[in-house]
Each structure stands twice: as C-alpha cells, then as structure tokens.
Design an enzyme around this catalytic site. Structure first.
Site, mmCIF file in Angstrom:
data_model
loop_
_atom_site.group_PDB
_atom_site.id
_atom_site.type_symbol
_atom_site.label_atom_id
_atom_site.label_comp_id
_atom_site.label_asym_id
_atom_site.label_seq_id
_atom_site.Cartn_x
_atom_site.Cartn_y
_atom_site.Cartn_z
ATOM 1 C CG ASP A 8 40.005 -62.011 35.923
ATOM 2 O OD1 ASP A 8 39.649 -60.871 35.589
ATOM 3 O OD2 ASP A 8 40.695 -62.745 35.192
ATOM 4 C CE LYS A 106 41.319 -60.449 32.862
ATOM 5 N NZ LYS A 106 41.423 -61.890 32.612
ATOM 6 C CB CYS A 151 44.243 -62.930 35.494
ATOM 7 S SG CYS A 151 43.609 -63.899 34.098
#
Ligand code: VGL
Ligand code: ZN
Length: 200
Positions: A8, A106, A151
């Site tokens: 990310d 995701k 994450c």
C-alpha cells in the site's frame, strides 16, 4: 527466490493524503534502493469502492476512528481513502514501479475491510497472493510499506500462517500510531509470531 512484498505505498497514505502516515513518503527512496536486490517484487494496493463500509462518511452519525460492527466484525472507521481509479489510490510519486511483477488489489468488497494482502479481515476471501507466490517458488518474503500497525502487520501475520519465512524491513515501513506505541507493539507482535525484524 528473494521476494519483496510492497504494501500500500499509495498517495493517500503519504503526508498530505486522505489517511496520512507520518513520514510515509520517506520509505519511497529506501524501497527504490532495495528493489534491485530482489528476484521478485510484488505489491498490494488498497482499492476501495466509494461505498466502502470502512469509510466514516458512509455511516451517518459516526466519525473517523470510531469503531463499529461491520457485517459481524469490529471495524475502525477511516477517512475516505484509496478509492478505485482516483489519484489517492495511485502509487506514490517516485516509486519505481517498473519491476513490480504483479499488483494485488484489496478492499473491494464494501462489506469487509482487508488489511492483509492475503485475506480480508474475516479470512473469508483470499486475494490469491499466497498461491501466486508459491507458484513462483517464493518461500521467503521481505515486507515493506504502509502502514506498520495495519496493513503491514496483518500481511506479515498471514504470510507466517501461510508458511512463508518473513522479514520486516523496518526502515522501509511507517505506521499510523493512532495510539502512541501502536507501531512498536505491531513490530513486537510480528516478531513474536516469527517474523525477523531487519533494521539495516
Ligand atoms: C490501511 C487503514 C485502512 C493500510 C488501509 O494500508 O495500512 N490502513 N486501509
Ligand atoms: Zn483501506
């Protein structure tokens, strides 16, 4: 097969973004420097529809960082971030994306969040990342990205459960630290679960 897993590294998680991670921008040159040392580079991308249930704005009367029940799971409410096909969801400027073999998006299901790059937060659906890595002979992963306490942490814990050997590149990770100490606790949790913390 030395594999680098980038989590990310997106505009909305950089200072000035919708869900800024302090110093998130500082990992970009570190990651760029590390990439040539790896045989395989793979990335995750938080990729939410505008109606995602993790957005405080989609819950009238609720505010950012409130905790709610979302489809049976406890969910922290976030600012609207990483909406599909918006600038905020794009990879950080300056990130060398040319050697990324594949991007795993995701967080597309509006009813459930997905901090891990492997499974959603309820372990209901797989992204296919684990099988994809195994198909390529990856057994040992080095993880970098944002955010350490969300994450990165959940990706690392799932990677260990999937049987990968996992290293966390701590210089190439930054976290939110909503509560002071969250990042340190996340690193300790990853280490206790079997990850090796690499501070070089
Ligand atoms: C993340 C909160 C919400 C992350 C993503 O990338 O760590 N955190 N969505
Ligand atoms: Zn998100």
């Amino acid at each position: 097969m030395k594999t680098l897993l980038l989590i990310d590294i997106q505009n909305d998680f950089l200072p000035g973004g919708a869900l800024p991670v302090p110093e998130g921008d500082l990992i970009v040159p570190v990651v760029n420097r590390l990439m040539p040392q790896f045989d395989l580079v793979v990335a995750t991308q938080d990729w939410h529809p505008p109606e995602h249930g993790s957005f405080a704005a989609n819950h009238p009367g609720r505010t950012v960082y409130d905790s709610i029940d979302l489809d049976g799971l406890s969910q922290t409410l976030w600012p609207v971030h990483c909406v599909q096909n918006t600038a905020g969801a794009e990879f950080a400027p300056g990130l060398q994306t040319g050697s990324i073999a594949r991007v795993f998006p995701k967080g597309m299901d509006p009813r459930i969040d997905s901090y891990s790059g492997f499974y959603d937060n309820g372990h209901r659906a797989s992204t296919g990342l684990a099988d994809w890595l195994r198909d390529r002979g990856a057994t040992e992963l080095w993880v970098a990205g944002l955010a350490t306490d969300y994450c990165v942490k959940f990706t690392v814990l799932d990677a260990l459960k999937e049987g990968f050997r996992v290293h966390v590149l701590t210089q190439a990770c930054r976290g939110v630290d909503l509560a002071p100490g969250d990042c340190d606790r996340a690193l300790a949790e990853m280490q206790a679960a079997g990850a090796v913390l690499e501070s070089r």
